[in-house]
Design an enzyme around this catalytic site. Structure first.
Site, PDB file in Angstrom:
ATOM      1  N   LYS A 291     -12.164  -3.434  19.513  1.00  0.00           N
ATOM      2  CA  LYS A 291     -10.920  -4.045  19.886  1.00  0.00           C
ATOM      3  C   LYS A 291     -10.604  -3.609  21.429  1.00  0.00           C
ATOM      4  O   LYS A 291      -9.154  -3.740  21.284  1.00  0.00           O
ATOM      5  CB  LYS A 291      -9.784  -3.291  18.843  1.00  0.00           C
ATOM      6  CG  LYS A 291      -9.981  -3.859  17.428  1.00  0.00           C
ATOM      7  CD  LYS A 291      -8.901  -3.652  16.485  1.00  0.00           C
ATOM      8  CE  LYS A 291      -9.159  -4.082  14.997  1.00  0.00           C
ATOM      9  NZ  LYS A 291      -7.930  -3.856  14.288  1.00  0.00           N
TER      10      LYS A 291
ATOM     11  N   PHE B 161      -5.020   3.561  14.951  1.00  0.00           N
ATOM     12  CA  PHE B 161      -5.477   4.270  13.909  1.00  0.00           C
ATOM     13  C   PHE B 161      -6.496   3.876  13.025  1.00  0.00           C
ATOM     14  O   PHE B 161      -6.446   2.680  12.757  1.00  0.00           O
ATOM     15  CB  PHE B 161      -4.080   4.554  12.814  1.00  0.00           C
ATOM     16  CG  PHE B 161      -3.289   5.678  13.549  1.00  0.00           C
ATOM     17  CD1 PHE B 161      -2.565   5.486  14.713  1.00  0.00           C
ATOM     18  CD2 PHE B 161      -3.119   6.881  13.092  1.00  0.00           C
ATOM     19  CE1 PHE B 161      -1.490   6.212  15.369  1.00  0.00           C
ATOM     20  CE2 PHE B 161      -2.257   7.997  13.551  1.00  0.00           C
ATOM     21  CZ  PHE B 161      -1.614   7.673  14.712  1.00  0.00           C
TER      22      PHE B 161
ATOM     23  N   ASP C 160      -4.306  -6.300   5.340  1.00  0.00           N
ATOM     24  CA  ASP C 160      -5.444  -7.140   6.004  1.00  0.00           C
ATOM     25  C   ASP C 160      -5.440  -8.466   5.166  1.00  0.00           C
ATOM     26  O   ASP C 160      -5.819  -9.442   6.062  1.00  0.00           O
ATOM     27  CB  ASP C 160      -6.724  -6.555   5.864  1.00  0.00           C
ATOM     28  CG  ASP C 160      -6.903  -5.053   6.893  1.00  0.00           C
ATOM     29  OD1 ASP C 160      -6.233  -4.983   7.608  1.00  0.00           O
ATOM     30  OD2 ASP C 160      -7.728  -4.234   6.197  1.00  0.00           O
TER      31      ASP C 160
ATOM     32  N   LYS D 220     -14.313   0.871  16.025  1.00  0.00           N
ATOM     33  CA  LYS D 220     -13.048   0.213  16.266  1.00  0.00           C
ATOM     34  C   LYS D 220     -12.782   0.175  17.660  1.00  0.00           C
ATOM     35  O   LYS D 220     -11.898  -0.832  18.302  1.00  0.00           O
ATOM     36  CB  LYS D 220     -12.136   0.957  15.323  1.00  0.00           C
ATOM     37  CG  LYS D 220     -11.116  -0.034  14.381  1.00  0.00           C
ATOM     38  CD  LYS D 220     -10.546   0.706  13.331  1.00  0.00           C
ATOM     39  CE  LYS D 220     -11.458   0.452  12.162  1.00  0.00           C
ATOM     40  NZ  LYS D 220     -10.643   0.573  10.949  1.00  0.00           N
TER      41      LYS D 220
ATOM     42  N   ASN E 251       1.022  -1.233  -0.303  1.00  0.00           N
ATOM     43  CA  ASN E 251       0.115   0.051   0.028  1.00  0.00           C
ATOM     44  C   ASN E 251       0.772   1.241  -0.008  1.00  0.00           C
ATOM     45  O   ASN E 251       2.078   1.124   0.082  1.00  0.00           O
ATOM     46  CB  ASN E 251      -0.791  -0.181   0.961  1.00  0.00           C
ATOM     47  CG  ASN E 251      -0.234  -0.167   2.411  1.00  0.00           C
ATOM     48  OD1 ASN E 251       0.711   0.786   2.901  1.00  0.00           O
ATOM     49  ND2 ASN E 251      -0.400  -1.338   3.241  1.00  0.00           N
TER      50      ASN E 251
ATOM     51  N   LYS F 222       9.311 -17.959  -9.171  1.00  0.00           N
ATOM     52  CA  LYS F 222       8.598 -16.979  -9.986  1.00  0.00           C
ATOM     53  C   LYS F 222       7.472 -17.402 -10.837  1.00  0.00           C
ATOM     54  O   LYS F 222       7.816 -18.418 -11.558  1.00  0.00           O
ATOM     55  CB  LYS F 222       9.614 -16.065 -10.918  1.00  0.00           C
ATOM     56  CG  LYS F 222       9.122 -14.829 -11.675  1.00  0.00           C
ATOM     57  CD  LYS F 222       9.982 -14.244 -12.247  1.00  0.00           C
ATOM     58  CE  LYS F 222       9.208 -13.265 -13.334  1.00  0.00           C
ATOM     59  NZ  LYS F 222      10.325 -12.763 -14.568  1.00  0.00           N
TER      60      LYS F 222
HETATM   61  N1  CTP Z   1      -3.837  -3.089  12.183  1.00  0.00           N
HETATM   62  C1  CTP Z   1      -3.008  -4.216  12.779  1.00  0.00           C
HETATM   63  N2  CTP Z   1      -3.098  -5.355  12.172  1.00  0.00           N
HETATM   64  C2  CTP Z   1      -3.779  -5.682  11.138  1.00  0.00           C
HETATM   65  C3  CTP Z   1      -4.503  -4.740  10.543  1.00  0.00           C
HETATM   66  C4  CTP Z   1      -4.632  -3.389  11.095  1.00  0.00           C
HETATM   67  O1  CTP Z   1      -2.451  -4.019  13.786  1.00  0.00           O
HETATM   68  N3  CTP Z   1      -3.563  -6.780  10.539  1.00  0.00           N
HETATM   69  C5  CTP Z   1      -4.096  -2.174  12.926  1.00  0.00           C
HETATM   70  C6  CTP Z   1      -3.616  -1.005  12.279  1.00  0.00           C
HETATM   71  O2  CTP Z   1      -1.975  -0.427  12.342  1.00  0.00           O
HETATM   72  C7  CTP Z   1      -4.443   0.415  12.449  1.00  0.00           C
HETATM   73  C8  CTP Z   1      -5.677  -0.425  12.795  1.00  0.00           C
HETATM   74  O3  CTP Z   1      -5.495  -1.865  12.944  1.00  0.00           O
HETATM   75  O4  CTP Z   1      -4.156   1.061  13.768  1.00  0.00           O
HETATM   76  C9  CTP Z   1      -6.705  -0.254  11.560  1.00  0.00           C
HETATM   77  O5  CTP Z   1      -7.613  -0.972  12.167  1.00  0.00           O
HETATM   78  P1  CTP Z   1      -8.506  -2.015  11.023  1.00  0.00           P
HETATM   79  O6  CTP Z   1      -9.778  -2.388  11.594  1.00  0.00           O
HETATM   80  O7  CTP Z   1      -7.713  -3.014  10.663  1.00  0.00           O
HETATM   81  O8  CTP Z   1      -8.654  -0.957  10.104  1.00  0.00           O
HETATM   82  P2  CTP Z   1      -8.745  -1.210   8.434  1.00  0.00           P
HETATM   83  O9  CTP Z   1      -7.722  -2.210   7.979  1.00  0.00           O
HETATM   84  O10 CTP Z   1      -9.336   0.104   7.990  1.00  0.00           O
HETATM   85  O11 CTP Z   1     -10.308  -2.140   8.628  1.00  0.00           O
HETATM   86  P3  CTP Z   1     -11.554  -1.975   7.907  1.00  0.00           P
HETATM   87  O12 CTP Z   1     -11.292  -2.359   6.390  1.00  0.00           O
HETATM   88  O13 CTP Z   1     -12.174  -3.238   8.338  1.00  0.00           O
HETATM   89  O14 CTP Z   1     -12.163  -0.884   8.032  1.00  0.00           O
END
Ligand code: CTP
Length: 405
Positions: free
Chosen positions: A344, A326, A280, A340, A211, A290
């Site tokens: 969490k 975040f 995610d 969130k 990303n 490869k």
């Molecule tokens: N985070 C993490 N580990 C993951 C995914 C996210 O620690 N595998 C943390 C990020 O560092 C951030 C927060 O989780 O602090 C974001 O929350 P999350 O619910 O994962 O947000 P999104 O990825 O935006 O989820 P969604 O798409 O469901 O909104």
């Protein structure tokens, strides 16, 4: 008080030589100083003096062929935590007050979101002119702070108001604006563990999913916490921003590696900040060799969920740990962020709308809201470094509430 970045603007008055002393004192206080001069200021002090002492190009003119950065007024203005003008002439004050941007320093003023502190110095009659006082009143209304000039013998051999304030007082006020003198070391004793940057999830040995995260917000958190006395360990994925000094950096490229690196260090931490953009999902079965395209018109990747580092940290946190997450969203920002926080079981969520100008990935600014169980604080556009300080304020408040202060 390390890591604060000060843009020192020098305009053309006899007191310009005092700017050299101000610069040295700020450096001694741990600030990283970059200098911008007006053309008239260079008649009083050579740019070379500042260049030799900062080891940086001193910008006088954006369009100078020797200027290494073609849009310097934008980059310079966004990479500072404070714009300090020493000395400020009636002319530069007039330009700031009226939005005139016909040289580097006045363009920087218009382009910065950092706080601005102006130390005027001029002849008493010029100081007392209604035009000057009107401009100053207007700038104060715009939020600009002033180090008021003092009374004394002036360069023109007259005695009156208009003399530049003493160097120590200018520096003290600059440090106060930067927040150091009032809150120095207010996070001493805390041990921060911060995830930063984006992760890379391998598809095969040469390809990955990732990303746009630059790591700027996470590194700004690390710099702010460290400047306020905390011991900081950063677990960093892929970053394009530079890590601050005085923090331990552990590299972890994939979500799985980041998860492992965090869990190994959890016991020693008192605050966890999940600032990383962790993927995610990752390819379920990364290929060992490869992947070749011969004979394939389509390619389907199966993805599986990565470990939720923040969720797991929150669930298995050591006693007393403060957990900060975040939430980067594009709509219903506060609602999603609060969901969130509750799901969490976080102490603080820092929410931002990444679709807004100046608030997304890879910018030097952010527009954040800080949510806790009991309140939501919305902040305006500010530098990521300043935003990080607002988050540190919330962490400090949470610690004080727990300690019954
Ligand atoms: N985070 C993490 N580990 C993951 C995914 C996210 O620690 N595998 C943390 C990020 O560092 C951030 C927060 O989780 O602090 C974001 O929350 P999350 O619910 O994962 O947000 P999104 O990825 O935006 O989820 P969604 O798409 O469901 O909104």
């Amino acid at each position: 008080m390390a890591n604060y970045r000060v843009g020192l603007g020098v305009s053309g008055g006899i007191a310009a030589y005092k700017a050299v002393e101000v610069m040295r004192a700020l450096q001694k206080a741990g600030c990283d100083v970059s200098v911008a001069m007006t053309r008239h200021a260079t008649e009083f002090v050579q740019p070379l003096t500042f260049r030799a002492l900062t080891d940086k190009h001193v910008i006088v003119d954006d369009y100078d062929p020797e200027n290494p950065d073609p849009i310097a007024h934008v980059n310079f203005s966004q990479q500072i935590d404070l714009l300090l003008v020493v000395p400020a002439t009636a002319n530069i004050i007039g330009k700031f007050a009226n939005g005139v941007a016909d040289d580097f320093l006045s363009s920087t003023y218009l382009a910065t979101t950092a706080p601005v502190l102006v130390a005027p110095a001029m002849n008493t009659t010029m100081w007392e002119q209604p035009a000057t006082q009107r401009n100053i009143a207007r700038l104060k209304a715009d939020g600009v702070k002033f180090v008021e000039p003092i009374s004394g013998e002036l360069a023109c051999k007259t005695v009156g108001t208009g003399k530049l304030e003493d160097v120590e007082n200018i520096v003290a006020q600059a440090l106060a604006v930067l927040g150091s003198s009032t809150r120095a070391e207010d996070l001493a004793g805390e041990r921060f563990l911060i995830t930063v940057g984006g992760t890379r999830e391998a598809i095969d040995p040469v390809r990955f999913i990732s990303n746009h995260s630059s790591g700027k917000m996470g590194f700004a958190m690390a710099a702010a916490a460290s400047a306020r006395g905390a011991k900081v360990t950063v677990v960093a994925g892929m970053t394009t921003a530079e890590a601050p000094a005085n923090v331990e950096v552990v590299r972890a490229i994939s979500a799985a590696e980041m998860h492992k690196a965090v869990m190994e260090r959890l016991a020693g931490a008192t605050v966890f900040v999940g600032a990383a953009a962790v993927a995610d999902y990752a390819p379920a079965n990364a290929a060992d060799a490869k992947i070749k395209k011969d004979g394939r018109d389509t390619l389907t990747l199966e993805l599986k969920k990565t470990p939720d580092i923040l969720g797991e940290v929150s669930a298995s946190r050591p006693d007393g740990m403060i957990v900060v997450g975040f939430a980067a969203e594009t709509n219903d920002v506060i609602d999603f962020a609060r969901a969130k926080l509750e799901k969490k079981k976080l102490d603080i969520v820092v929410a931002n709308d990444v679709s807004k100008a100046g608030a997304g990935f890879n910018t030097d600014t952010n527009i954040i809201s800080v949510l806790t169980d009991t309140k939501t604080e919305n902040f305006p556009l500010m530098s990521k470094r300043e935003a990080a300080d607002r988050v540190c304020d919330a962490i400090k408040a949470e610690r004080e509430a727990r300690n019954g202060k």
